[in-house]
Write a protein that holds these residues in place. Structure first.
Motif, short mmCIF file in Angstrom:
data_model
loop_
_atom_site.label_atom_id
_atom_site.label_comp_id
_atom_site.label_asym_id
_atom_site.label_seq_id
_atom_site.Cartn_x
_atom_site.Cartn_y
_atom_site.Cartn_z
N PRO A 139 -0.18 33.24 18.98
CA PRO A 139 1.09 32.65 19.45
C PRO A 139 0.81 31.48 20.38
O PRO A 139 -0.28 31.40 20.97
CB PRO A 139 1.76 33.82 20.18
N PRO A 140 1.75 30.56 20.54
CA PRO A 140 1.49 29.36 21.36
C PRO A 140 0.99 29.67 22.77
O PRO A 140 0.17 28.93 23.31
CB PRO A 140 2.88 28.68 21.39
N LYS A 141 1.45 30.76 23.36
CA LYS A 141 1.03 31.11 24.72
C LYS A 141 -0.46 31.38 24.79
O LYS A 141 -1.08 31.23 25.85
CB LYS A 141 1.82 32.34 25.19
N TRP A 142 -1.08 31.77 23.65
CA TRP A 142 -2.49 32.13 23.62
C TRP A 142 -3.33 31.14 22.83
O TRP A 142 -4.52 31.36 22.64
CB TRP A 142 -2.65 33.54 23.04
N ASN A 194 5.41 36.86 24.81
CA ASN A 194 4.45 35.86 24.35
C ASN A 194 5.10 34.49 24.19
O ASN A 194 4.53 33.60 23.58
CB ASN A 194 3.84 36.29 23.01
N THR A 195 6.29 34.35 24.75
CA THR A 195 6.98 33.06 24.71
C THR A 195 6.39 32.13 25.75
O THR A 195 6.27 32.49 26.92
CB THR A 195 8.48 33.24 24.96
N LEU A 196 6.03 30.95 25.34
CA LEU A 196 5.47 29.96 26.27
C LEU A 196 6.62 29.22 26.94
O LEU A 196 7.44 28.61 26.26
CB LEU A 196 4.58 28.98 25.50
N PRO A 197 6.72 29.27 28.27
CA PRO A 197 7.86 28.61 28.93
C PRO A 197 7.77 27.09 28.83
O PRO A 197 6.69 26.52 28.89
CB PRO A 197 7.71 29.07 30.39
N ASP A 198 8.91 26.47 28.65
CA ASP A 198 8.99 25.01 28.64
C ASP A 198 9.60 24.59 29.97
O ASP A 198 10.81 24.67 30.18
CB ASP A 198 9.86 24.54 27.47
N LEU A 199 8.75 24.17 30.88
CA LEU A 199 9.18 23.84 32.24
C LEU A 199 9.14 22.34 32.50
O LEU A 199 9.13 21.91 33.64
CB LEU A 199 8.29 24.56 33.26
#
Length: 263
Positions: A139-142, A194-199
């Motif tokens: 997943p994008p987070k990893w 596993n959601t990658l935050p968009d900050l």
């Protein structure tokens, strides 16, 4: 390739008396007792690259068949690929700007020639492609190829500090090494995401731009005495859901200053 049950999807022997290792059983029991797990908003690219590429416990479980293919066996035994970072370095051959790589078994680019000379691999392209496929299961987070918060959230620099102001560190990225990604006493009822935050600035929900005025204050009864008791308050408007009256916990120094800080 089965190195760490907390980082990978396989499980050690804990039930069979013939195969059970007492030290490992004790370790896993303690980890379960105190709810140990991997948890964090985001992890540094350096940490992501240290993760094992084989049986990665965050990879898509439907693609575990990739671990047992001929190309994967070659990656492990001929190329000695063990980590996500090593797989990423190999996969870069497919899209490197200076690469002359051709997607075929007889590719004679510099990368494939070097691989053949050093690893005795018969089909470098197949192994390079498999390295990318393994990365694609993350997943994008990893996935270290993702755009991560560390790419656009700047750390406070030394020049940002002075005698009057200490800048707020808004980093959400866990840094260090693999030992730093674990947490204990976690909430079993809340699953990590596993959601990658968009900050990124400008990508926040529009409603966050609506401003409200909040009044905050702190106070203390018997300020400066042993029996001092402090509190904090937040007031928006009558009956507002964000109004708060807060007792300062006794493990925090009881004073009007701490009340104001908490508020």
């Amino acid at each position: 390739i089965r190195k760490n049950i907390f980082l990978q999807s396989w499980k050690t022997y804990t039930s069979s008396s013939k195969q059970r290792i007492p030290e490992l059983k004790l370790l896993t029991d303690v980890a379960s007792k105190y709810n140990l797990r991997i948890e964090g908003v985001a992890f540094s690219r350096e940490i992501l690259r240290q993760m094992p590429i084989w049986y990665h416990n965050q990879a898509n479980p439907r693609t575990r068949y990739l671990n047992s293919s001929d190309a994967s066996e070659c990656l492990r035994c001929q190329h000695n690929i063990l980590t996500v970072g090593e797989a990423e370095d190999m996969a870069l051959i497919l899209n490197g700007r200076q690469s002359q790589h051709k997607p075929r078994i007889d590719c004679r680019c510099g990368d494939c020639t070097q691989i053949k000379n050093h690893t005795q691999c018969d089909n470098p392209h197949k192994c390079i492609l498999r390295a990318r496929q393994l990365l694609d299961t993350l997943p994008p987070k990893w996935d270290p190829r993702s755009e991560l918060p560390e790419d656009y959230i700047r750390k406070p620099a030394p020049e940002d500090f002075n005698d009057q102001w200490i800048p707020f560190n808004n980093q959400v990225t866990t840094e260090g090494n693999l030992s730093d990604i674990f947490r204990i006493f976690t909430d079993k009822d809340t699953a990590p995401t596993n959601t990658l935050p968009d900050l990124k600035p400008g990508n926040q929900p529009q409603q966050l731009n609506n401003k409200i005025t909040a009044a905050t204050d702190g106070s203390c009864v018997n300020n400066g005495e042993d029996n001092a008791r402090a509190g904090a308050g937040i007031y928006i408007e009558p009956n507002h859901s964000l109004n708060r009256a807060i007792k300062i916990p006794l493990y925090i120094a009881q004073s009007n200053q701490t009340g104001e800080l908490v508020a």
